[in-house]
Design an enzyme around this catalytic site. Structure first.
Site, PDB file in Angstrom:
ATOM      1  N   GLN A   5      -7.739  69.971 -74.818  1.00  0.00           N
ATOM      2  CA  GLN A   5      -7.447  70.969 -73.797  1.00  0.00           C
ATOM      3  C   GLN A   5      -7.070  72.329 -74.381  1.00  0.00           C
ATOM      4  O   GLN A   5      -6.886  73.286 -73.634  1.00  0.00           O
ATOM      5  CB  GLN A   5      -6.285  70.475 -72.910  1.00  0.00           C
ATOM      6  CG  GLN A   5      -6.604  69.254 -72.064  1.00  0.00           C
ATOM      7  CD  GLN A   5      -7.440  69.591 -70.843  1.00  0.00           C
ATOM      8  OE1 GLN A   5      -7.880  70.715 -70.657  1.00  0.00           O
ATOM      9  NE2 GLN A   5      -7.659  68.606 -69.995  1.00  0.00           N
ATOM     10  N   HIS A  28     -17.098  70.322 -73.994  1.00  0.00           N
ATOM     11  CA  HIS A  28     -17.206  70.852 -72.627  1.00  0.00           C
ATOM     12  C   HIS A  28     -15.928  71.561 -72.173  1.00  0.00           C
ATOM     13  O   HIS A  28     -15.933  72.211 -71.124  1.00  0.00           O
ATOM     14  CB  HIS A  28     -17.581  69.742 -71.637  1.00  0.00           C
ATOM     15  CG  HIS A  28     -16.483  68.770 -71.327  1.00  0.00           C
ATOM     16  ND1 HIS A  28     -16.267  67.631 -72.065  1.00  0.00           N
ATOM     17  CD2 HIS A  28     -15.553  68.757 -70.348  1.00  0.00           C
ATOM     18  CE1 HIS A  28     -15.253  66.966 -71.555  1.00  0.00           C
ATOM     19  NE2 HIS A  28     -14.795  67.620 -70.516  1.00  0.00           N
ATOM     20  N   THR A  77     -28.241  58.258 -84.521  1.00  0.00           N
ATOM     21  CA  THR A  77     -28.829  59.582 -84.683  1.00  0.00           C
ATOM     22  C   THR A  77     -27.959  60.641 -84.014  1.00  0.00           C
ATOM     23  O   THR A  77     -27.577  60.496 -82.860  1.00  0.00           O
ATOM     24  CB  THR A  77     -30.242  59.610 -84.071  1.00  0.00           C
ATOM     25  OG1 THR A  77     -31.045  58.607 -84.699  1.00  0.00           O
ATOM     26  CG2 THR A  77     -30.886  60.978 -84.254  1.00  0.00           C
ATOM     27  N   CYS A 172      -9.756  62.202 -66.503  1.00  0.00           N
ATOM     28  CA  CYS A 172      -9.996  60.914 -67.145  1.00  0.00           C
ATOM     29  C   CYS A 172      -9.001  59.842 -66.687  1.00  0.00           C
ATOM     30  O   CYS A 172      -9.069  58.702 -67.107  1.00  0.00           O
ATOM     31  CB  CYS A 172      -9.940  61.055 -68.666  1.00  0.00           C
ATOM     32  SG  CYS A 172      -8.496  61.916 -69.290  1.00  0.00           S
TER      33      CYS A 172
END
Length: 226
Positions: A5, A28, A77, A172
């Site tokens: 945050q 994000h 990957t 969350c």
């Protein structure tokens, strides 16, 4: 240190964080895509704490077994476009000779203050109670956790969900309908904890959007309190 945050809002330089062993950041939260994050590991900290370095192609210390990606720590990957995007988002924060994130933080703090002050003015100090440090300067500049006395937060969110993006807790941990254990640990009174909203602003948020959100929240809160 969980700095998810913090990036883009407060100083997360290693010196400012006190020389941590590890730091996690999440893309994000500062302009990159969802699904990409990074872990800083201080050189030498694993051996200092008696932990071994990961072994290539799997072994002690590996998170996932398989290929030798990420120096053997996590097989699979790499998502190169998202990694590049997160790097570019970090670069943008450091533009204007490192001042951009500071200017963004100053603007967001102004908007967060406007949001709290407007809610308090319309509903009253006996109804509105900010959660967190009493000193606003040590709160995150972009996030407001606020309790509305004797308001049912879940019901309020259902009625405004198509007009205001908000949650009753962190994204969350927002499911389940129970009062957050964090709020309980902070000793937030139950009459405020049940009506706690988590509201966030961003660098592109406008004062007009703040005022519109306040009108919508106040309208529903007053409906419940009547």
């Amino acid at each position: 240190t969980d700095a998810a945050q913090a990036v883009g809002k407060v100083d997360v330089s290693l010196d400012a964080l006190g020389g941590p062993d590890m730091v996690t950041i999440v893309g994000h939260k500062f302009g990159a895509s969802k699904g990409v994050a990074a872990l800083y590991i201080r050189p030498g900290c694993l051996s200092e704490h008696g932990r071994s370095e990961p072994v290539l192609y799997g072994g002690a210390g590996a998170l996932l077994l398989g290929g030798g990606q990420e120096q053997g720590r996590r097989a699979g990957t790499e998502n190169v476009p998202h990694i590049v995007g997160m790097g570019r988002a970090a670069e943008l924060l450091l533009m204007d000779e490192g001042q951009r994130w500071k200017n963004n933080a100053k603007k967001m703090e102004h908007l967060r203050t406007r949001l709290l002050d407007s809610l308090t003015r319309h509903l009253g100090k006996n109804v509105v109670r900010p959660n967190g440090p009493s000193d606003p300067s040590v709160r995150l500049p972009n996030t407001l956790s606020v309790g509305l006395r004797n308001v049912q937060g879940g019901e309020l969110l259902k009625r405004i969900q198509n007009e205001v993006a908000a949650s009753a807790g962190s994204a969350c941990h927002a499911s389940g309908g129970k009062v957050s254990s964090i709020l309980l640990a902070m000793k937030v009174p139950m009459e405020y904890a049940g009506g706690t909203l988590r509201l966030s602003v961003g660098p592109t948020t406008t004062e007009e959007e703040i005022d519109e959100a306040v009108d919508i929240i106040v309208r529903e809160a007053k409906r419940q309190l009547e």
